[in-house]
Design a protein around this motif. Structure first.
Motif, short mmCIF file in Angstrom:
data_model
loop_
_atom_site.label_atom_id
_atom_site.label_comp_id
_atom_site.label_asym_id
_atom_site.label_seq_id
_atom_site.Cartn_x
_atom_site.Cartn_y
_atom_site.Cartn_z
N LYS A 85 -4.35 12.42 -1.44
CA LYS A 85 -4.53 11.44 -2.50
C LYS A 85 -4.71 10.04 -1.93
CE LYS A 85 -2.62 10.14 -7.00
NZ LYS A 85 -1.52 10.35 -7.96
N ALA A 86 -5.65 9.30 -2.48
CA ALA A 86 -5.93 7.94 -1.98
C ALA A 86 -4.73 7.03 -2.17
CB ALA A 86 -7.14 7.37 -2.72
N ALA A 87 -4.56 6.11 -1.21
CA ALA A 87 -3.47 5.13 -1.29
C ALA A 87 -3.70 4.18 -2.46
CB ALA A 87 -3.38 4.35 0.02
N ALA A 125 -0.29 11.32 6.09
CA ALA A 125 -0.81 11.04 4.75
C ALA A 125 -1.40 12.28 4.11
CB ALA A 125 -1.87 9.94 4.84
N ASP A 156 -3.08 0.26 -3.81
CA ASP A 156 -2.78 -1.11 -3.39
C ASP A 156 -2.24 -1.92 -4.56
OD1 ASP A 156 -3.65 -0.87 -0.68
OD2 ASP A 156 -5.73 -0.89 -1.40
N THR A 176 1.27 5.24 -0.03
CA THR A 176 0.54 6.45 0.34
C THR A 176 1.47 7.65 0.22
OG1 THR A 176 -0.74 5.15 1.95
CG2 THR A 176 -0.88 7.56 2.11
N PHE A 181 6.50 9.64 0.64
CA PHE A 181 5.60 8.49 0.53
C PHE A 181 5.92 7.48 1.63
CE2 PHE A 181 9.31 7.38 -1.97
CZ PHE A 181 9.54 6.06 -1.68
N LYS A 211 0.87 -1.19 0.00
CA LYS A 211 0.00 0.00 0.00
C LYS A 211 0.90 1.23 0.00
CE LYS A 211 -3.90 0.39 2.17
NZ LYS A 211 -4.95 0.51 3.22
#
Length: 469
Positions: free
Chosen positions: A141-143, A138, A145, A127, A195, A125
């Motif tokens: 922006k969405a993580a 965080a 996967d 992020t 990140f 994942k």
């Protein structure tokens, strides 16, 4: 129609006579063909003049552009450390810049594993976020996967999956004598553009399998982290900070590019770009001179070769030449510069335009006044800025209903009429050939009959003489 008779009965050279008569019928073709050549030459010349006039009009549009004389350029006393660019219209200025730190992107490197090792199953994942507080925060922006398969995905395959996921980072594999490592880097610089990569490992044991890739501070997994950093600099002694080494938001119209840290102030200046403005004017002068030369050669008379130009006496071409030269001497009131001559652009004998570079350079010290000469707005069309007048002038001659366009159209119509006249001459010649052949062949046949009758009569007389002898 092919000539088939040779006057066998009469002895008359019918083929030669008919050929000569047909040639006389076709005699007007020579004049028509000469005329057609001249018409086509004029069509070509007027096409060239129209194209050149359109080009001159486009340069008028460029000269009338409000930004035409707002070109600026930036210079740096140490461009290798601090580069500079400036947008058109930026006010001239100067500043001192010092760079103490360059912006950098976060980068990570895992511990080495044997080459082509399958890293185990699980998921990653990634992020994006900020490490500046000492711990990871965080971002918005969405993580992302990424699934990793058991016994299949080596570091090379994992790097490919990370790159394909568009997670804001790039990945590659570094190989050396100790094995191979996964290297990752943020796509953007700055301390807030870091990140974190969390790992869910199917074996559940820390520091083994996929968990060796976790980027969560580097404590457990042994991943080395170099955090992102902002660029730090001063401008005229005022501290600034930028997530990028390209700094532009704080200086409207000016962009600074930081490439090295500095040990002394770097002097930055924004000045009027007189060279660029001079090129714009020179382009106009060159286009005018090319058109003037074309008109002079085609409407004049060469005393050395004793050959007249193809458009000598042509009212349209001569009218354009006179109007063009007159327009170049037009007056634009209301400013420091009112004529082209005021900024060093003169019309010499023969209509040739020249540029006094010294006078033009001095005029460009006041680019706004030069701009007014070219784009001043007046109700009276004759008092418009020179660029505006040039656009209107070009449209009047080379536009859809312009003088040159109309003249070209009339020439094309003349060419069509000429073609029809040539067709008529050829048709008359074909009909005449048929008629002449018919007449001469009839004469030849009659002579043949008379010759036969003469031979018969002569034979009868000879027999009669014998019988009475």
């Amino acid at each position: 129609m092919p000539i088939t008779s040779t006057g066998m009965a009469s002895g008359v050279p019918i083929e030669t006579i008919v050929s000569q008569l047909v040639a006389l019928e076709r005699a007007p073709l020579a004049g028509l063909q000469t005329q057609a050549t001249k018409i086509q030459s004029k069509i070509s010349l007027f096409g060239t003049l129209t194209s050149m006039m359109n080009s001159l009009g486009e340069l008028g549009t460029k000269l009338a552009d409000p930004n035409a004389f707002k070109a600026v350029k930036g210079s740096s006393s140490l461009a290798a450390a601090v580069g500079v660019t400036a947008a058109t219209g930026t006010a001239p200025t100067a500043m001192s810049v010092e760079v103490s730190q360059l912006a950098r992107a976060q980068s990570t490197a895992t511990l080495a594993v044997p080459k082509d090792t399958a890293m185990g199953a699980g998921s990653l994942k990634i992020t994006l976020g900020d490490w500046s507080s000492g711990s990871f925060v965080a971002g918005d922006k969405a993580a992302v996967d990424i699934e990793i398969a058991e016994g299949e995905d080596t570091l090379t395959a994992i790097a490919a999956k990370i790159n394909a996921a568009d997670a804001g980072v790039t990945a590659t594999v570094l190989r050396d004598a100790t094995g191979e490592r996964l290297l990752m880097r943020s796509k953007e610089t700055g301390e807030a553009m870091g990140f974190e990569m969390q790992v869910t490992d199917s074996d559940g044991v820390a520091n083994t399998g996929l968990s060796r890739l976790a980027v969560q501070g580097g404590v457990a997994s042994g991943v080395q982290i170099t955090h992102g950093a902002n660029a730090l600099a001063t401008i005229n002694g005022i501290a600034i900070e930028s997530a990028s080494n390209t700094y532009k938001d704080g200086l409207p119209g000016i962009t600074l590019q930081f490439s090295q840290t500095t040990t002394a102030p770097v002097e930055i200046s924004i000045t009027n770009d007189k060279e660029a403005m001079t090129k714009t004017i020179q382009s106009f002068v060159d286009a005018y001179n090319a058109l003037n030369d074309m008109l002079s050669s085609t409407t004049g008379y060469n005393s050395e070769t004793k050959v007249a130009g193809s458009l000598q006496g042509d009212s349209t071409a001569v009218g354009l030449q006179n109007a063009l030269r007159g327009m170049m001497r037009s007056f634009t009131p209301g400013g420091e510069f009112t004529t082209l001559a005021d900024i060093g652009i003169d019309i010499k004998s023969g209509g040739k335009m020249t540029v006094d570079s010294t006078k033009l350079g001095k005029a460009l010290d006041n680019p706004q006044a030069v701009q007014n000469l070219f784009n001043a707005d007046h109700v009276d069309p004759t008092a418009q800025g020179f660029g505006e007048k040039l656009k209107t002038f070009a449209e009047g001659f080379a536009g859809a209903s312009g003088t040159l366009t109309s003249r070209s159209e009339s020439l094309r119509e003349a060419a069509k009429r000429n073609t029809k006249e040539q067709e008529k001459v050829n048709e008359r010649a074909v009909r005449a050939e048929s008629r002449y052949l018919k007449q001469y062949n009839a004469m030849d046949a009659m002579v043949g009959q008379l010759n036969s009758l003469n031979a018969f009569v002569t034979q009868q007389i000879a027999q009669w003489n014998k019988s009475t002898g």
